[in-house]
Design a protein around this motif. Structure first.
Motif: not given
Length: 278
Positions: A111-122
């Motif tokens: 999901x798009x929200x998960x891509x944003x979460x991956x970027x933020x966590x990174x």
């Protein structure tokens, strides 16, 4: 599930109380006691079905066992090389790494929200480590990274097997992981240096920090929804850092607290939005 996370989080503070045991010997004793404990519990809980299940287990089950052994080994070795906070926050990226691995290897939609979460966590992980370059144990960080990688592989393999109609019983897979981890680390742990005090502490970890909570978590997963389990599992990071702070005097740095907050926040928002969608 909250009790499970509290039990999981005791590894760091207990590891700091060890007198002589180091590195692979720490892993050997914990894995051995996990294996012995589950060797008693599983036949009692599952009866003859446990042994017959081992004989008929498919490839996914044994791959899962190998993944558990990697997680057991890497986690305890990492704790001897770097801080509890660094290890736990690195492990916290597991759910997001799992999403990536599942996307690449079995085509799961991310999901798009998960891509944003991956970027933020990174970004949070990068900030945490960038401010510790002078004092950071890169060996400890790389070893700790093996835990979420193995976890992501484990989940992807078992999920794929489930989709193919072959469910993997995760508790016996934990038993296999304990057996493999203790066998692999035995020659690396020799000559033994652990005192009786150390063996007692590591035996307690094997029983109460791994065997019992892992069995309980599988029971919880039958009742709670996946997002609930993921959210509650994040408490291990909070409890682990807090226990190491209070029980071992390992004060987390500002960068660990801020970077960890970004990682946990990204995971919380991602799971909460996914929960609402469901």
């Amino acid at each position: 599930m909250v009790l499970v996370t509290m039990l999981w989080s005791t590894a760091g503070v207990v590891a700091r109380q060890l007198e002589y045991a180091r590195s692979f010997e720490v892993t050997f004793w914990r894995s051995l006691f996990t294996f012995l404990c589950l060797s008693l519990l599983l036949p009692l809980l599952q009866g003859p079905r446990f042994w017959s299940g081992l004989r008929t287990a498919g490839r996914a089950f044994w791959v899962s066992g190998v993944c558990w052994s990697v997680m057991f080994t890497a986690f305890m070795v990492a704790l001897t090389l770097t801080s509890v906070g660094n290890v736990l926050i690195t492990m916290a990226i597991g759910p997001l790494l799992t999403a990536l691995v599942a996307r690449v290897f079995i085509g799961h939609h991310v999901a798009t929200r998960t891509w944003f979460a991956i970027a933020a966590a990174g970004a949070g992980i990068a900030y945490m480590y960038a401010t510790q370059l002078d004092t950071l144990s890169w060996a400890g960080t790389l070893v700790a990274l093996c835990v979420p990688i193995a976890g992501a592989t484990n989940w992807t393999v078992t999920q794929h097997a489930h989709e193919q109609g072959h469910d993997v019983d995760l508790v016996p897979a934990v038993w296999v992981g304990g057996a493999l981890s203790s066998l692999v680390t035995l020659p690396l742990a020799y000559p033994f240096q652990a005192s009786g005090h150390d063996v007692l502490l590591l035996g307690g970890l094997g029983v109460f920090q791994l065997a019992i909570p892992c069995a309980l978590s599988v029971v919880c997963a039958r009742v709670l929804k996946a997002p609930e389990v993921s959210l509650l599992a994040l408490l291990e990071v909070i409890f682990g850092i807090l226990l190491a702070w209070l029980g071992a005097g390992e004060t987390p740095t500002h960068s660990v607290l801020l970077g960890g907050a970004v990682v946990i926040g990204a995971l919380l928002v991602n799971e909460w939005l996914g929960w609402r969608e469901r």
